[in-house]
Motif scaffolding. Structure first.
Motif, PDB file in Angstrom:
ATOM      1  N   TYR A 139       0.814  -1.312  -0.020  1.00 38.24           N
ATOM      2  CA  TYR A 139       0.019   0.067   0.018  1.00 38.24           C
ATOM      3  C   TYR A 139       0.965   1.087  -0.088  1.00 38.24           C
ATOM      4  CZ  TYR A 139      -4.351  -2.726   1.127  1.00 38.24           C
ATOM      5  OH  TYR A 139      -5.235  -3.424   0.788  1.00 38.24           O
ATOM      6  N   ILE A 140       1.928   1.217   0.699  1.00 35.77           N
ATOM      7  CA  ILE A 140       2.935   2.321   0.784  1.00 35.77           C
ATOM      8  C   ILE A 140       3.570   2.692  -0.563  1.00 35.77           C
ATOM      9  CG2 ILE A 140       4.938   3.167   2.052  1.00 35.77           C
ATOM     10  CD1 ILE A 140       3.774   1.970   4.569  1.00 35.77           C
ATOM     11  N   VAL A 141       4.196   1.669  -0.899  1.00 33.86           N
ATOM     12  CA  VAL A 141       4.812   1.801  -2.209  1.00 33.86           C
ATOM     13  C   VAL A 141       4.169   2.187  -3.358  1.00 33.86           C
ATOM     14  CG1 VAL A 141       6.226   0.447  -3.921  1.00 33.86           C
ATOM     15  CG2 VAL A 141       6.820   0.102  -1.448  1.00 33.86           C
ATOM     16  N   SER A 142       2.650   1.749  -3.487  1.00 34.94           N
ATOM     17  CA  SER A 142       2.021   2.003  -4.577  1.00 34.94           C
ATOM     18  C   SER A 142       1.296   3.495  -4.208  1.00 34.94           C
ATOM     19  CB  SER A 142       0.893   1.099  -4.752  1.00 34.94           C
ATOM     20  OG  SER A 142      -0.003   1.001  -3.524  1.00 34.94           O
ATOM     21  N   GLY A 143       1.515   4.136  -3.235  1.00 34.36           N
ATOM     22  CA  GLY A 143       0.724   5.340  -2.944  1.00 34.36           C
ATOM     23  C   GLY A 143      -0.550   5.288  -2.419  1.00 34.36           C
ATOM     24  N   LYS A 144      -1.153   4.119  -2.060  1.00 34.74           N
ATOM     25  CA  LYS A 144      -2.595   4.154  -1.870  1.00 34.74           C
ATOM     26  C   LYS A 144      -2.844   4.375  -0.360  1.00 34.74           C
ATOM     27  CE  LYS A 144      -3.404   0.530  -4.958  1.00 34.74           C
ATOM     28  NZ  LYS A 144      -3.842  -0.774  -5.283  1.00 34.74           N
ATOM     29  N   THR A 145      -2.724   5.674   0.050  1.00 34.55           N
ATOM     30  CA  THR A 145      -2.668   6.376   1.522  1.00 34.55           C
ATOM     31  C   THR A 145      -3.965   6.035   2.092  1.00 34.55           C
ATOM     32  OG1 THR A 145      -3.280   8.417   0.662  1.00 34.55           O
ATOM     33  CG2 THR A 145      -0.998   8.002   1.120  1.00 34.55           C
ATOM     34  N   ASN A 146      -5.138   6.040   1.358  1.00 33.95           N
ATOM     35  CA  ASN A 146      -6.414   5.645   1.956  1.00 33.95           C
ATOM     36  C   ASN A 146      -6.500   4.209   2.250  1.00 33.95           C
ATOM     37  OD1 ASN A 146      -7.348   8.316   1.653  1.00 33.95           O
ATOM     38  ND2 ASN A 146      -8.332   7.993  -0.234  1.00 33.95           N
ATOM     39  N   GLU A 147      -6.287   3.517   1.511  1.00 39.32           N
ATOM     40  CA  GLU A 147      -6.280   2.017   1.939  1.00 39.32           C
ATOM     41  C   GLU A 147      -5.382   1.713   2.951  1.00 39.32           C
ATOM     42  OE1 GLU A 147      -5.841   2.971  -1.225  1.00 39.32           O
ATOM     43  OE2 GLU A 147      -7.606   1.985  -2.668  1.00 39.32           O
ATOM     44  N   ALA A 148      -4.010   2.285   3.061  1.00 36.16           N
ATOM     45  CA  ALA A 148      -3.131   1.807   4.016  1.00 36.16           C
ATOM     46  C   ALA A 148      -3.692   2.414   5.426  1.00 36.16           C
ATOM     47  CB  ALA A 148      -1.814   2.791   3.778  1.00 36.16           C
ATOM     48  N   LYS A 149      -4.422   3.470   5.448  1.00 34.02           N
ATOM     49  CA  LYS A 149      -5.346   4.050   6.627  1.00 34.02           C
ATOM     50  C   LYS A 149      -6.345   3.374   7.038  1.00 34.02           C
ATOM     51  CE  LYS A 149      -4.004   9.003   5.824  1.00 34.02           C
ATOM     52  NZ  LYS A 149      -4.587  10.322   5.818  1.00 34.02           N
ATOM     53  N   LYS A 150      -7.026   2.709   6.267  1.00 38.22           N
ATOM     54  CA  LYS A 150      -7.927   1.802   6.434  1.00 38.22           C
ATOM     55  C   LYS A 150      -7.598   0.534   6.933  1.00 38.22           C
ATOM     56  CE  LYS A 150     -11.403   3.575   3.478  1.00 38.22           C
ATOM     57  NZ  LYS A 150     -12.113   3.149   1.997  1.00 38.22           N
ATOM     58  N   PHE A 151      -6.340  -0.063   6.650  1.00 37.64           N
ATOM     59  CA  PHE A 151      -5.842  -1.110   7.049  1.00 37.64           C
ATOM     60  C   PHE A 151      -4.899  -0.944   8.170  1.00 37.64           C
ATOM     61  CE2 PHE A 151      -2.272  -4.392   6.328  1.00 37.64           C
ATOM     62  CZ  PHE A 151      -2.956  -5.554   6.445  1.00 37.64           C
ATOM     63  N   LEU A 152      -4.567   0.142   8.724  1.00 38.72           N
ATOM     64  CA  LEU A 152      -3.812   0.465   9.879  1.00 38.72           C
ATOM     65  C   LEU A 152      -4.262  -0.169  11.140  1.00 38.72           C
ATOM     66  CD1 LEU A 152      -0.956   1.873  10.209  1.00 38.72           C
ATOM     67  CD2 LEU A 152      -2.200   4.027  10.868  1.00 38.72           C
ATOM     68  N   PRO A 153      -5.490  -0.071  11.612  1.00 42.93           N
ATOM     69  CA  PRO A 153      -5.942  -0.782  12.793  1.00 42.93           C
ATOM     70  C   PRO A 153      -5.777  -2.256  12.648  1.00 42.93           C
ATOM     71  CG  PRO A 153      -7.477   0.952  12.018  1.00 42.93           C
ATOM     72  CD  PRO A 153      -6.696   0.804  10.999  1.00 42.93           C
ATOM     73  N   GLN A 154      -5.939  -2.717  11.681  1.00 37.02           N
ATOM     74  CA  GLN A 154      -6.077  -4.105  11.521  1.00 37.02           C
ATOM     75  C   GLN A 154      -4.445  -4.568  11.543  1.00 37.02           C
ATOM     76  OE1 GLN A 154      -7.657  -5.852   7.948  1.00 37.02           O
ATOM     77  NE2 GLN A 154      -7.226  -7.793   8.347  1.00 37.02           N
ATOM     78  N   PHE A 155      -3.628  -4.096  10.870  1.00 42.47           N
ATOM     79  CA  PHE A 155      -2.372  -4.041  10.877  1.00 42.47           C
ATOM     80  C   PHE A 155      -1.609  -4.087  12.308  1.00 42.47           C
ATOM     81  CE2 PHE A 155       2.102  -2.208  10.720  1.00 42.47           C
ATOM     82  CZ  PHE A 155       2.765  -3.069  10.103  1.00 42.47           C
ATOM     83  N   ARG A 178       7.498   2.740  12.737  1.00 42.66           N
ATOM     84  CA  ARG A 178       7.879   3.343  11.492  1.00 42.66           C
ATOM     85  C   ARG A 178       6.825   3.147  10.315  1.00 42.66           C
ATOM     86  NH1 ARG A 178      13.424  -0.218  11.562  1.00 42.66           N
ATOM     87  NH2 ARG A 178      14.446   1.282  13.164  1.00 42.66           N
ATOM     88  N   ILE A 179       5.882   2.256  10.412  1.00 47.16           N
ATOM     89  CA  ILE A 179       4.956   2.055   9.231  1.00 47.16           C
ATOM     90  C   ILE A 179       4.273   3.461   9.434  1.00 47.16           C
ATOM     91  CG2 ILE A 179       2.621   0.940   8.436  1.00 47.16           C
ATOM     92  CD1 ILE A 179       5.335  -0.383   7.731  1.00 47.16           C
ATOM     93  N   THR A 180       3.740   3.839  10.545  1.00 43.31           N
ATOM     94  CA  THR A 180       2.828   5.100  10.994  1.00 43.31           C
ATOM     95  C   THR A 180       3.557   6.403  10.384  1.00 43.31           C
ATOM     96  OG1 THR A 180       1.768   3.978  12.725  1.00 43.31           O
ATOM     97  CG2 THR A 180       1.448   6.364  12.560  1.00 43.31           C
ATOM     98  N   LYS A 181       4.642   6.467  10.846  1.00 37.22           N
ATOM     99  CA  LYS A 181       5.475   7.406  10.430  1.00 37.22           C
ATOM    100  C   LYS A 181       5.538   7.705   8.874  1.00 37.22           C
ATOM    101  CE  LYS A 181       9.099   8.339  12.825  1.00 37.22           C
ATOM    102  NZ  LYS A 181      10.493   8.177  13.299  1.00 37.22           N
ATOM    103  N   LYS A 182       5.570   6.450   8.116  1.00 37.03           N
ATOM    104  CA  LYS A 182       5.711   6.451   6.515  1.00 37.03           C
ATOM    105  C   LYS A 182       4.079   7.159   5.895  1.00 37.03           C
ATOM    106  CE  LYS A 182       9.174   3.015   5.403  1.00 37.03           C
ATOM    107  NZ  LYS A 182       9.098   1.564   4.947  1.00 37.03           N
ATOM    108  N   ILE A 183       3.269   6.633   6.587  1.00 42.61           N
ATOM    109  CA  ILE A 183       1.808   6.914   6.373  1.00 42.61           C
ATOM    110  C   ILE A 183       1.654   8.317   6.285  1.00 42.61           C
ATOM    111  CG2 ILE A 183      -0.570   6.269   6.772  1.00 42.61           C
ATOM    112  CD1 ILE A 183       0.084   3.739   7.204  1.00 42.61           C
ATOM    113  N   ASN A 184       2.044   8.854   7.535  1.00 41.34           N
ATOM    114  CA  ASN A 184       2.112  10.277   7.876  1.00 41.34           C
ATOM    115  C   ASN A 184       2.762  11.332   6.741  1.00 41.34           C
ATOM    116  OD1 ASN A 184       0.062   9.850   9.693  1.00 41.34           O
ATOM    117  ND2 ASN A 184       1.686  10.079  11.358  1.00 41.34           N
ATOM    118  N   SER A 185       3.770  10.590   6.435  1.00 41.26           N
ATOM    119  CA  SER A 185       4.654  11.580   5.488  1.00 41.26           C
ATOM    120  C   SER A 185       3.972  11.476   4.145  1.00 41.26           C
ATOM    121  CB  SER A 185       6.146  11.007   5.389  1.00 41.26           C
ATOM    122  OG  SER A 185       6.104  10.066   5.025  1.00 41.26           O
TER     123      SER A 185
END
Length: 88
Positions: free
Chosen positions: A38-54, A78-85
């Motif tokens: 999700y992060i590499v492909s730039g899908k921030t919305n999907e990454a944010k939705k997946f974050l609680p499950q992660f 580290r993942i949270t920091k990447k998503i926020n950036s």
């Protein structure tokens, strides 16, 4: 080859526990790969939705001892920091 009864039981237990740990470790790897995808492909919305499950999956795996709690926390941080950036 185990000689005593307790050693025989222990080898059986070790085999079954090894299998359980492999399954849990594969869940850990798949969750991390999915989040990285999700992060590499730039899908921030999907990454944010997946974050609680992660978070949930990593902490469950850490609770069982497959990975340490510090490793899980570091990975989450580290993942949270990447998503926020990414959103900026």
């Amino acid at each position: 080859m185990p000689n005593t009864k307790s050693a025989i039981r222990r080898t059986k237990r070790t085999k079954s526990q090894t299998l359980v740990n492999k399954i849990r470790k594969s869940k850990y790897r798949s969750v991390v790969k999915q989040m990285n995808a999700y992060i590499v492909s730039g899908k921030t919305n999907e990454a944010k939705k997946f974050l609680p499950q992660f978070y949930s999956q990593l902490m469950k795996i850490a609770k069982t001892g497959v990975i340490s709690k510090k490793t899980a926390s570091r990975k989450i941080s580290r993942i949270t920091k990447k998503i926020n950036s990414l959103k900026k």
